[in-house]
Design a protein around this motif. Structure first.
Motif, PDB file in Angstrom:
ATOM      1  N   SER A 130       0.865  -1.169   0.000  1.00 25.85           N
ATOM      2  CA  SER A 130       0.000   0.000   0.000  1.00 25.85           C
ATOM      3  C   SER A 130       0.903   1.220   0.000  1.00 25.85           C
ATOM      4  CB  SER A 130      -0.924  -0.011   1.217  1.00 25.85           C
ATOM      5  OG  SER A 130      -0.168   0.202   2.382  1.00 25.85           O
ATOM      6  N   GLN A 131       0.343   2.389   0.304  1.00 27.86           N
ATOM      7  CA  GLN A 131       1.143   3.598   0.208  1.00 27.86           C
ATOM      8  C   GLN A 131       2.372   3.555   1.126  1.00 27.86           C
ATOM      9  OE1 GLN A 131       0.119   5.387  -2.183  1.00 27.86           O
ATOM     10  NE2 GLN A 131       1.754   6.893  -2.058  1.00 27.86           N
ATOM     11  N   HIS A 132       2.158   3.164   2.389  1.00 30.94           N
ATOM     12  CA  HIS A 132       3.271   3.233   3.342  1.00 30.94           C
ATOM     13  C   HIS A 132       3.623   1.888   3.972  1.00 30.94           C
ATOM     14  CE1 HIS A 132       3.337   7.513   3.005  1.00 30.94           C
ATOM     15  NE2 HIS A 132       2.061   7.572   3.265  1.00 30.94           N
ATOM     16  N   PHE A 133       2.907   0.830   3.633  1.00 31.29           N
ATOM     17  CA  PHE A 133       3.192  -0.468   4.227  1.00 31.29           C
ATOM     18  C   PHE A 133       3.202  -1.533   3.141  1.00 31.29           C
ATOM     19  CE2 PHE A 133       1.004   2.065   7.435  1.00 31.29           C
ATOM     20  CZ  PHE A 133       1.928   2.030   8.453  1.00 31.29           C
ATOM     21  N   ALA A 134       3.784  -2.668   3.471  1.00 37.48           N
ATOM     22  CA  ALA A 134       3.756  -3.769   2.509  1.00 37.48           C
ATOM     23  C   ALA A 134       3.676  -5.089   3.254  1.00 37.48           C
ATOM     24  CB  ALA A 134       4.996  -3.744   1.628  1.00 37.48           C
ATOM     25  N   VAL A 135       3.045  -6.092   2.612  1.00 40.92           N
ATOM     26  CA  VAL A 135       2.955  -7.429   3.181  1.00 40.92           C
ATOM     27  C   VAL A 135       3.893  -8.345   2.411  1.00 40.92           C
ATOM     28  CG1 VAL A 135       1.462  -9.390   3.610  1.00 40.92           C
ATOM     29  CG2 VAL A 135       0.583  -7.102   3.892  1.00 40.92           C
ATOM     30  N   ILE A 136       4.672  -9.114   3.149  1.00 42.24           N
ATOM     31  CA  ILE A 136       5.631 -10.031   2.543  1.00 42.24           C
ATOM     32  C   ILE A 136       5.167 -11.457   2.763  1.00 42.24           C
ATOM     33  CG2 ILE A 136       7.979 -10.890   2.696  1.00 42.24           C
ATOM     34  CD1 ILE A 136       8.700  -8.093   3.795  1.00 42.24           C
ATOM     35  N   THR A 137       5.158 -12.251   1.701  1.00 44.75           N
ATOM     36  CA  THR A 137       4.941 -13.684   1.862  1.00 44.75           C
ATOM     37  C   THR A 137       6.229 -14.275   2.378  1.00 44.75           C
ATOM     38  OG1 THR A 137       3.585 -13.583  -0.096  1.00 44.75           O
ATOM     39  CG2 THR A 137       4.173 -15.743   0.704  1.00 44.75           C
ATOM     40  N   SER A 138       6.189 -14.829   3.563  1.00 40.71           N
ATOM     41  CA  SER A 138       7.415 -15.356   4.149  1.00 40.71           C
ATOM     42  C   SER A 138       7.755 -16.704   3.514  1.00 40.71           C
ATOM     43  CB  SER A 138       7.215 -15.433   5.657  1.00 40.71           C
ATOM     44  OG  SER A 138       7.670 -16.619   6.162  1.00 40.71           O
ATOM     45  N   VAL A 139       8.992 -17.131   3.673  1.00 41.93           N
ATOM     46  CA  VAL A 139       9.379 -18.460   3.185  1.00 41.93           C
ATOM     47  C   VAL A 139       8.509 -19.522   3.853  1.00 41.93           C
ATOM     48  CG1 VAL A 139      11.252 -20.146   3.232  1.00 41.93           C
ATOM     49  CG2 VAL A 139      11.725 -17.797   2.632  1.00 41.93           C
ATOM     50  N   LEU A 140       8.040 -19.221   5.072  1.00 41.16           N
ATOM     51  CA  LEU A 140       7.155 -20.137   5.792  1.00 41.16           C
ATOM     52  C   LEU A 140       5.727 -20.004   5.270  1.00 41.16           C
ATOM     53  CD1 LEU A 140       8.447 -19.373   9.380  1.00 41.16           C
ATOM     54  CD2 LEU A 140       9.363 -20.947   7.714  1.00 41.16           C
ATOM     55  N   HIS A 141       5.538 -20.372   4.018  1.00 41.38           N
ATOM     56  CA  HIS A 141       4.224 -20.263   3.386  1.00 41.38           C
ATOM     57  C   HIS A 141       4.052 -21.495   2.519  1.00 41.38           C
ATOM     58  CE1 HIS A 141       1.055 -18.900   0.730  1.00 41.38           C
ATOM     59  NE2 HIS A 141       0.846 -17.851   1.499  1.00 41.38           N
ATOM     60  N   SER A 142       2.837 -22.059   2.527  1.00 47.67           N
ATOM     61  CA  SER A 142       2.683 -23.354   1.863  1.00 47.67           C
ATOM     62  C   SER A 142       2.868 -23.272   0.346  1.00 47.67           C
ATOM     63  CB  SER A 142       1.316 -23.943   2.195  1.00 47.67           C
ATOM     64  OG  SER A 142       0.309 -23.046   1.818  1.00 47.67           O
ATOM     65  N   ASP A 143       2.807 -22.087  -0.248  1.00 51.00           N
ATOM     66  CA  ASP A 143       2.983 -21.983  -1.697  1.00 51.00           C
ATOM     67  C   ASP A 143       4.377 -21.527  -2.101  1.00 51.00           C
ATOM     68  OD1 ASP A 143       0.413 -22.691  -2.111  1.00 51.00           O
ATOM     69  OD2 ASP A 143      -0.350 -20.653  -2.189  1.00 51.00           O
ATOM     70  N   PHE A 144       5.212 -21.269  -1.125  1.00 53.14           N
ATOM     71  CA  PHE A 144       6.492 -20.640  -1.454  1.00 53.14           C
ATOM     72  C   PHE A 144       7.544 -21.684  -1.803  1.00 53.14           C
ATOM     73  CE2 PHE A 144      10.098 -17.934  -1.231  1.00 53.14           C
ATOM     74  CZ  PHE A 144       9.617 -16.651  -1.389  1.00 53.14           C
ATOM     75  N   GLN A 145       8.182 -21.509  -2.947  1.00 53.64           N
ATOM     76  CA  GLN A 145       9.271 -22.396  -3.331  1.00 53.64           C
ATOM     77  C   GLN A 145      10.453 -21.544  -3.756  1.00 53.64           C
ATOM     78  OE1 GLN A 145       7.976 -25.189  -6.267  1.00 53.64           O
ATOM     79  NE2 GLN A 145       6.640 -26.240  -4.819  1.00 53.64           N
ATOM     80  N   ILE A 146      11.623 -21.907  -3.322  1.00 50.14           N
ATOM     81  CA  ILE A 146      12.813 -21.148  -3.675  1.00 50.14           C
ATOM     82  C   ILE A 146      13.662 -21.976  -4.623  1.00 50.14           C
ATOM     83  CG2 ILE A 146      14.722 -19.807  -2.776  1.00 50.14           C
ATOM     84  CD1 ILE A 146      13.493 -20.301   0.017  1.00 50.14           C
ATOM     85  N   SER A 147      13.925 -21.411  -5.774  1.00 56.49           N
ATOM     86  CA  SER A 147      14.857 -22.066  -6.684  1.00 56.49           C
ATOM     87  C   SER A 147      16.250 -21.915  -6.112  1.00 56.49           C
ATOM     88  CB  SER A 147      14.763 -21.399  -8.055  1.00 56.49           C
ATOM     89  OG  SER A 147      15.854 -21.780  -8.829  1.00 56.49           O
TER      90      SER A 147
END
Lengths: 296, 173
Positions: free
Chosen positions: A170-187
């Motif tokens: 948003s204008q002054h804040f942001a939400v981060i999907t953490s690595v601890l998320h069921s959809d997150f995959q790191i190459s």
């Protein structure tokens, strides 16, 4: 017709119940789709400001820890800077005196390439004002938003390693999907051998993750470090992901079962760095074009 | 009289949501037990409330919590669910002579044993729906159920404490 209305009226409670539940499920599904910007998340103005003021209070209690971490980080960076500086000086001296040396020319080439690589990524620091660790899908809220240049899909790293990527801003804040998320995959890749693999969090323990798709011919040992591969245009290459803590393989399996200790301690994250890849669109578009070309 | 009731409800709504998102959100015991005290607000709405209104209130409360937990829809779905079940459950538990008009289902009005049998199954139901939706499937069923079980204990204990602290006979919140 009248009987229909009567029927609807009679079962109005159940129908409204169904209606509300369907709305909820729709919201959940839409929220689960990875890339979305919505109003009802902690980056909206009211929630963000509230969380920020609450964080301002609790800040005082871990100032000492944060100070220590920042001091350690400072020291490390200074050391690195010193090392790079001395290298640079050495190169400059060499170029003035022995311009005929051919090995030196390649050295300078790699140096200019490096500076291109450095400019490719821009860093931005932000403070964590809200986080969750123990859910199946964890998010982190930070105190920087669009007006500071945060955009969805930017990579987020901490002092120790990978943290996540920006989901919504948003204008002054942001939400981060953490690595601890069921959809997150790191190459990622195994630092020692360079073999590609995928790190994924299984959902129960915030300190460990799984390493998928490591074929059985690769020699993996406990203690090998895992870093990002840099193949997906979000994370730069070589950011620590974790360290192998357990290796298993059954007789007939194609891939190893590997557990890694995550490099970042998500319980203690106070500050994060956002990375903007200025060449991301270029890399993505050329990859897509290539895929189209081969698909034909 | 009605007006005053609504104002206290709005006030307690704000209070419960603030306590939940500022304080209890940061508390997780043994990696498994969460405390979702905000459902006490939903469970302590006066007995004669209609199911339609209850579900709408549940939906709004759930969305407010979801906004802070970044779990859009999950708390809302669980809250609407227990709000739908609540009145049937209350009817089953009607004490002898029925409820007085305007009764708030608290310990002070109906006693500890009644309160436990009213609150405990609903908390467990809420937590089961919540964690199952959150894990989005039955993949980690054992872990999910243990989470629900321990969270139920935690929420119930905290609810009892708030009951004894703030819902005394003379000065009800």
């Amino acid at each position: 017709m009248q009987r229909l209305f009567l029927f609807l009226y009679q079962y109005r409670a159940f129908l409204i119940f169904l209606f509300l539940e369907v709305i909820c499920l729709w919201l959940i599904v839409r929220n689960n789709s990875f890339q979305s910007a919505g109003f009802f998340n902690s980056s909206n103005r009211i929630a963000g400001n509230l969380l920020q003021s609450s964080d301002n209070v609790s800040d005082y209690f871990n100032l000492a820890d944060v100070n220590n971490n920042l001091a350690a980080e400072n020291a490390r960076l200074k050391q690195e800077l010193e090392a790079l500086n001395s290298r640079l000086q050495y190169l400059k001296l060499d170029t003035t005196y022995e311009t005929t040396d051919t090995t030196l020319v390649t050295d300078i080439d790699t140096l200019t390439q490096d500076s291109l690589q450095i400019e490719k990524y821009q860093f931005l620091s932000a403070k964590v004002i809200n986080k969750s660790v123990r859910n199946y899908n964890n998010y982190i809220t930070i105190n920087k938003g669009r007006s500071e240049g945060v955009e969805p899909d930017m990579a987020v790293i901490g002092n120790d390693g990978v943290v996540g990527k920006v989901k919504a801003a948003s204008q002054h804040f942001a939400v981060i999907t953490s690595v601890l998320h069921s959809d997150f995959q790191i190459s990622s890749k195994i630092d020692k051998t360079g073999d590609l693999c995928t790190a994924k969090w299984p959902g129960n323990d915030p300190y460990h993750a799984e390493l998928l798709f490591v074929p059985r011919h690769v020699e993996v040992e406990v203690g090998d470090s895992i870093v990002t591969s840099g193949y997906n245009a979000i994370f730069p290459e070589g950011v620590p992901v974790g360290v192998v803590s357990d290796v298993e393989i059954t007789e007939d399996a194609l891939f190893y079962n590997i557990t890694i200790d995550l490099a970042s301690n998500f319980n203690e994250i106070g500050y994060v760095y956002l990375i903007k890849n200025s060449l991301k669109t270029e890399q993505d578009s050329i990859q897509q074009e290539a895929e189209k070309f081969y698909a034909q | 009289m009605l007006n005053k009731g609504i104002i206290t409800q709005i006030f307690s709504f704000i209070l419960y949501v603030l306590v939940q998102v500022l304080l209890l959100k940061n508390i997780v015991l043994f990696d498994k037990s969460f405390c979702f005290l905000y459902i006490a607000f939903l469970l302590l709405i006066p007995v004669e409330a209609k199911v339609l209104g209850l579900m709408v209130v549940g939906f709004i409360t759930g969305l407010a919590i979801d906004t802070f937990y970044d779990s859009l829809g999950i708390h809302a779905a669980a809250s609407v669910f227990i709000m739908f079940v609540r009145n049937y459950w209350l009817n089953m538990l009607t004490p002898q002579g029925g409820y007085d008009s305007g009764t708030v289902p608290t310990i002070s009005s109906n006693g500890l044993r009644w309160f436990t049998s009213y609150v405990l199954p609903l908390i467990f139901l809420h937590h089961c729906v919540l964690f199952l939706l959150e894990s989005w499937g039955f993949g980690l069923l054992g872990f999910t159920l243990s989470k629900a079980f321990f969270s139920t204990c935690f929420t119930y204990i905290v609810m009892l404490i708030t009951q004894y602290l703030f819902y005394t006979k003379k000065r009800s919140l």
